[in-house]
Every structure is written in structure tokens, then in C-alpha cells.
Write a protein that holds these residues in place. Structure first.
Motif, PDB file in Angstrom:
ATOM      1  N   LEU A 198       0.827  -1.207   0.000  1.00  0.00           N
ATOM      2  CA  LEU A 198       0.000   0.000   0.000  1.00  0.00           C
ATOM      3  C   LEU A 198       0.864   1.262   0.000  1.00  0.00           C
ATOM      4  N   TYR A 199       1.987   1.214   0.709  1.00  0.00           N
ATOM      5  CA  TYR A 199       2.886   2.375   0.671  1.00  0.00           C
ATOM      6  C   TYR A 199       3.473   2.542  -0.733  1.00  0.00           C
ATOM      7  N   ALA A 200       3.809   1.424  -1.364  1.00  0.00           N
ATOM      8  CA  ALA A 200       4.344   1.471  -2.730  1.00  0.00           C
ATOM      9  C   ALA A 200       3.306   1.988  -3.717  1.00  0.00           C
ATOM     10  N   GLU A 201       2.021   1.789  -3.402  1.00  0.00           N
ATOM     11  CA  GLU A 201       0.952   2.289  -4.267  1.00  0.00           C
ATOM     12  C   GLU A 201       0.743   3.792  -4.114  1.00  0.00           C
ATOM     13  N   GLY A 202       1.430   4.407  -3.159  1.00  0.00           N
ATOM     14  CA  GLY A 202       1.351   5.853  -3.011  1.00  0.00           C
ATOM     15  C   GLY A 202       0.525   6.348  -1.843  1.00  0.00           C
ATOM     16  N   TYR A 203       0.092   5.448  -0.947  1.00  0.00           N
ATOM     17  CA  TYR A 203      -0.696   5.871   0.215  1.00  0.00           C
ATOM     18  C   TYR A 203       0.249   6.157   1.381  1.00  0.00           C
ATOM     19  N   ASN A 204       0.234   7.415   1.855  1.00  0.00           N
ATOM     20  CA  ASN A 204       1.124   7.835   2.932  1.00  0.00           C
ATOM     21  C   ASN A 204       0.423   7.899   4.284  1.00  0.00           C
ATOM     22  N   LYS A 205      -0.876   8.165   4.256  1.00  0.00           N
ATOM     23  CA  LYS A 205      -1.647   8.263   5.507  1.00  0.00           C
ATOM     24  C   LYS A 205      -2.879   7.362   5.392  1.00  0.00           C
ATOM     25  N   ILE A 206      -3.015   6.418   6.327  1.00  0.00           N
ATOM     26  CA  ILE A 206      -4.114   5.457   6.289  1.00  0.00           C
ATOM     27  C   ILE A 206      -4.771   5.377   7.662  1.00  0.00           C
ATOM     28  N   ALA A 207      -6.102   5.447   7.674  1.00  0.00           N
ATOM     29  CA  ALA A 207      -6.881   5.194   8.887  1.00  0.00           C
ATOM     30  C   ALA A 207      -7.422   3.762   8.802  1.00  0.00           C
ATOM     31  N   VAL A 208      -7.396   3.042   9.924  1.00  0.00           N
ATOM     32  CA  VAL A 208      -7.774   1.628   9.937  1.00  0.00           C
ATOM     33  C   VAL A 208      -9.001   1.402  10.814  1.00  0.00           C
ATOM     34  N   ALA A 209      -9.987   0.678  10.276  1.00  0.00           N
ATOM     35  CA  ALA A 209     -11.139   0.220  11.047  1.00  0.00           C
ATOM     36  C   ALA A 209     -11.067  -1.304  11.108  1.00  0.00           C
ATOM     37  N   GLU A 225     -10.758 -10.013  17.596  1.00  0.00           N
ATOM     38  CA  GLU A 225      -9.575  -9.295  18.076  1.00  0.00           C
ATOM     39  C   GLU A 225      -8.333 -10.175  18.142  1.00  0.00           C
ATOM     40  N   LEU A 226      -8.491 -11.482  18.304  1.00  0.00           N
ATOM     41  CA  LEU A 226      -7.342 -12.388  18.315  1.00  0.00           C
ATOM     42  C   LEU A 226      -6.544 -12.253  17.017  1.00  0.00           C
ATOM     43  N   PHE A 227      -7.247 -11.979  15.927  1.00  0.00           N
ATOM     44  CA  PHE A 227      -6.605 -11.747  14.639  1.00  0.00           C
ATOM     45  C   PHE A 227      -6.357 -10.266  14.385  1.00  0.00           C
ATOM     46  N   THR A 228      -7.402  -9.438  14.527  1.00  0.00           N
ATOM     47  CA  THR A 228      -7.307  -8.042  14.096  1.00  0.00           C
ATOM     48  C   THR A 228      -6.354  -7.206  14.948  1.00  0.00           C
ATOM     49  N   GLY A 229      -6.305  -7.456  16.263  1.00  0.00           N
ATOM     50  CA  GLY A 229      -5.428  -6.669  17.132  1.00  0.00           C
ATOM     51  C   GLY A 229      -3.962  -6.757  16.720  1.00  0.00           C
ATOM     52  N   PRO A 230      -3.379  -7.971  16.690  1.00  0.00           N
ATOM     53  CA  PRO A 230      -1.983  -8.096  16.260  1.00  0.00           C
ATOM     54  C   PRO A 230      -1.764  -7.680  14.805  1.00  0.00           C
ATOM     55  N   TRP A 231      -2.774  -7.923  13.942  1.00  0.00           N
ATOM     56  CA  TRP A 231      -2.627  -7.540  12.530  1.00  0.00           C
ATOM     57  C   TRP A 231      -2.441  -6.034  12.407  1.00  0.00           C
ATOM     58  N   VAL A 232      -3.275  -5.270  13.092  1.00  0.00           N
ATOM     59  CA  VAL A 232      -3.206  -3.810  12.996  1.00  0.00           C
ATOM     60  C   VAL A 232      -1.884  -3.298  13.549  1.00  0.00           C
ATOM     61  N   GLU A 233      -1.431  -3.843  14.668  1.00  0.00           N
ATOM     62  CA  GLU A 233      -0.170  -3.388  15.254  1.00  0.00           C
ATOM     63  C   GLU A 233       1.011  -3.693  14.339  1.00  0.00           C
ATOM     64  N   THR A 234       0.997  -4.883  13.722  1.00  0.00           N
ATOM     65  CA  THR A 234       2.070  -5.227  12.778  1.00  0.00           C
ATOM     66  C   THR A 234       2.017  -4.324  11.552  1.00  0.00           C
ATOM     67  N   PHE A 235       0.797  -4.082  11.055  1.00  0.00           N
ATOM     68  CA  PHE A 235       0.641  -3.194   9.906  1.00  0.00           C
ATOM     69  C   PHE A 235       1.171  -1.803  10.215  1.00  0.00           C
ATOM     70  N   ARG A 236       0.806  -1.286  11.379  1.00  0.00           N
ATOM     71  CA  ARG A 236       1.261   0.054  11.763  1.00  0.00           C
ATOM     72  C   ARG A 236       2.794   0.125  11.798  1.00  0.00           C
ATOM     73  N   ALA A 237       3.408  -0.860  12.444  1.00  0.00           N
ATOM     74  CA  ALA A 237       4.870  -0.851  12.577  1.00  0.00           C
ATOM     75  C   ALA A 237       5.560  -0.893  11.215  1.00  0.00           C
ATOM     76  N   GLU A 238       5.073  -1.765  10.320  1.00  0.00           N
ATOM     77  CA  GLU A 238       5.700  -1.903   9.004  1.00  0.00           C
ATOM     78  C   GLU A 238       5.418  -0.683   8.130  1.00  0.00           C
ATOM     79  N   PHE A 239       4.193  -0.163   8.197  1.00  0.00           N
ATOM     80  CA  PHE A 239       3.814   0.995   7.388  1.00  0.00           C
ATOM     81  C   PHE A 239       4.638   2.213   7.786  1.00  0.00           C
ATOM     82  N   GLU A 240       4.791   2.414   9.089  1.00  0.00           N
ATOM     83  CA  GLU A 240       5.539   3.565   9.564  1.00  0.00           C
ATOM     84  C   GLU A 240       7.038   3.390   9.320  1.00  0.00           C
ATOM     85  N   LYS A 241       7.529   2.152   9.343  1.00  0.00           N
ATOM     86  CA  LYS A 241       8.931   1.897   9.026  1.00  0.00           C
ATOM     87  C   LYS A 241       9.235   2.285   7.587  1.00  0.00           C
TER      88      LYS A 241
END
Length: 370
Positions: free
Chosen positions: A157-168, A174-190
């Protein structure tokens, strides 16, 4: 004379019974299937069950496995951890040799302790939760881990040109979505991006989704990423587009269902999301499966259909090489490079799989590869 006649009759009767039971079909091999068939994410469960039933019908028509037919026992997990545990207990009591399912990670949280205690091999077509990865147990997964999945999305998604993303994200998984969002945030911000908001939601809440949508739009973002099933994603898309028709919508393979395009309508147009199969595949193997599936059930197969069918195929392959349940786990772990409908299937030493993802865009009600 009368004694001899009676003796001869007894020999005839017992001989007939021996012939009758000796020629009867051997007891079938029971396998279970666990999923939700009535909830908001039921489309995945129904399509998965149908694909497994097709696989069972095909193997039975060919004579079964080592001369024994397959009997499929289906249990509804009610899309909850407790429902998953109850479904697993029911199948253990029914003495199944193996289980396919569940579909959702939250349900797997209830299933895994039961099947591990009973030592029953269970193969999930779709579960991604990172907490279930890398375990030496009886739970096998066809899908990539949520960590690998989230990192892949963040980079793409970053390669596609999206710099700012809000996540719902769906708070009910939550067993899936909680860790997924945190991993996504860390990688996206990296990679240089910013997650402007992360908002869990409960679509069953009496207040609806209006507050969630308002918070997403307030986040001053380039795009909104929805981590949920097709129905919830469609509803959020509808509400977002009413306020901001130009907002770019993003989703994951979890949303990639017919419910998304049917219920989302115009609001789903232009949505970018991932899939782990090619719905436009023209290979002979896939076309045969697609036509058989559509002919039986009147709808096209989904991603859950593909992975569930593949799960059945690798399970049957392992069963052909073992006489009992005791070494089924080791046989599954030993399979490498088995040809699935579209990808090679197999597991690492912990029973974890990996499936490639590709980006698609919704155009004219169709999922088109980018």
C-alpha cells in the motif's frame, strides 16, 4: 435325522450371516468441518463447507481412501470462541479422524485446546492469527501468518502511493485483528507512512457504525483500510461514500467476497484489496473445479472455497499413507509441494502454510487484478 437337519440349518444361517457381514462395506472415515453458517461472515463458512463436500464426493466416487468412504460431519461454531470449543467437543465425541476449519481466528481460540488434548489433526483453510503460528501442536493452517500478511499489505500500500491510512478493524475477531493492525502500523511507519487512526468497531452494536465512520473521516487521511468481513466492509463503504465520495477505500482478502460487491454497490467501486487466489484462472484444473462447484451450488467459488478444497486434498493425501490417526500429523508435515488448485500446498515443521497475495481492484462489480 432331525438333529442333523437342525445342525445343517444352523450352519446355513451362521454361514449366511458371516457372508453378509464379511461382504459389507467397511466403516467410513469420519472427518469434521467447523465454521459459521448463519452469522455476518457465514458466506466464507458456507462456501468452504461446499468445497469440502465436493472434495468428499469426488474421493468417494473414486472408491474412497484405501477402500473406505469419507463421511463429512458439519458443526456450526456460531462465530464465537465458545461455539468453536463446543463444535470441537462434538466432533471429538463423534470420533472423527480429522477436522477442517475453523474459518475465523477468534473461533480457533476455542477449537485448538480441544483438538490438541484429543490429538486430532485440524486444518484451517483461512486462520491467520499470529498467536497460533510456530506451535508444535495438532493445528495446521493453510494461510500465511497475520504478521506476514500485515507486513505485505503495509509495503504494497505504501508502494501504491498511500502515505496516511486510517484503519477500522472488527473488534469481534480481536485475536486476529489486534496483532494484525499493530504489525501493519509498525511496518507501514517503518516504510515512511502514518496510521492516522486505528478504530475497532462492533457492527452488531445498537449504535451502528456512524460513530466509527465519523472518526475515520476526521482522521485527515489519504485512505481508509477496513479489516472485516465483506458485509461489514460494504456497510462502512456505503456510509463513508455518503460523506466523502472521493475517499479511497482499502480492504484485505477477508473482505473479498460477493457480499462486498453486491451490498457495497457503487460505494465498493475502486476499492483496493488483496486476494490469495485468481478468480479468473483458466487452467484446466481450476476450470474443472469451478464448473463442478458452480453446477452443484449455483454460485462461483470464493477464496474460502479454494483453500478449503485444498485443505481436503492435502488431508486425503496424508490419509492414503497411514492406517490410523496416530501418525496423521507426521504424514501431513512430510508432504511438500503438493499441487493445489492454484498454488503448491504444504506445511513447515510447525504445520503453518503460506499463500501468495495479489492486489485487485473492484471495477464494474468485478475483482480485477492490478
Amino acid at each position: 435325522m432331525n438333529y442333523m437337519c437342525r445342525f445343517q440349518r444352523l450352519i446355513f444361517v451362521f454361514g449366511g450371516l458371516f457372508f453378509l457381514f464379511g461382504c459389507s462395506e467397511p466403516e467410513p472415515i469420519r472427518i469434521g468441518f467447523i465454521a459459521d453458517f448463519e452469522g455476518r461472515a457465514s458466506e466464507l463458512g458456507i462456501s468452504g463447507r461446499n468445497a469440502v463436500q465436493l472434495a468428499v464426493d469426488e474421493v468417494n466416487a473414486a472408491g474412497g481412501i484405501n477402500g473406505r468412504k469419507i463421511e463429512l460431519l458439519v458443526r456450526d461454531d456460531m462465530s464465537t470462541k465458545e461455539g468453536g470449543a463446543n463444535a470441537a467437543r462434538s466432533l471429538v465425541k463423534a470420533q472423527v479422524r480429522a477436522i477442517i476449519g475453523p474459518i475465523r481466528s477468534v473461533v480457533a481460540g476455542g477449537v485448538v485446546p480441544i483438538i490438541n488434548e484429543a490429538e486430532i489433526v485440524t486444518v484451517s483453510p483461512t486462520v491467520l492469527a499470529a498467536s497460533l503460528v510456530g506451535k508444535d501442536d495438532h493445528f495446521f493452517r493453510m494461510a500465511s501468518s497475520s504478521r506476514k500478511d500485515a507486513e505485505h499489505y503495509a509495503r504494497r500500500l505504501y508502494a501504491e502511493g498511500y502515505n496516511k491510512i486510517a484503519v477500522a478493524s472488527d473488534a469481534n475477531n480481536e485475536l486476529f485483528t489486534g496483532p494484525w493492525v499493530e504489525t501493519f502500523r509498525a511496518e507501514f511507519e517503518k516504510n515512511g507512512g502514518t496510521v492516522t487512526a486505528s478504530i475497532p468497531f462492533d457492527a452488531g452494536n445498537s449504535k451502528g457504525l456512524s460513530a466509527t465512520v465519523a472518526a475515520l473521516l476526521k482522521a485527515q487521511t489519504d485512505a481508509v483500510l477496513v479489516l472485516a468481513n465483506g458485509i461489514d466492509t460494504a456497510q462502512i463503504a456505503q456510509q463513508i461514500k455518503k460523506t466523502n465520495e472521493h475517499m479511497q477505500l482499502l480492504a484485505t482478502s477477508w473482505s473479498a467476497s460477493e457480499n462486498l460487491v453486491v451490498l457495497g454497490g457503487r460505494a465498493a467501486e475502486g476499492m483496493l484489496l488483496g486476494e490469495n487466489y485468481d478468480r479468473n484462472d483458466t487452467s484446466a484444473q481450476y476450470v474443472r473445479f469451478r464448473d463442478a462447484f458452480t453446477g452443484l451450488f449455483g454460485v462461483l467459488p470464493s477464496q474460502s472455497s479454494i483453500t478449503s478444497y485444498d485443505a481436503a486434498q492435502i488431508l486425503f493425501a496424508a490419509m492414503r499413507n497411514t492406517d490410523g490417526a496416530a501418525d496423521l500429523k507426521s504424514k501431513l508435515l512430510g508432504i511438500r509441494g503438493l499441487k493445489g488448485l492454484q498454488q503448491e500446498i504444504g506445511f513447515d515443521g510447525f504445520g503453518d502454510g503460506d499463500r501468495a497475495l495479489t492486489l485487485v481492484v473492484v471495477k464494474d462489480g468485478e475483482f480485477i487484478r492490478k
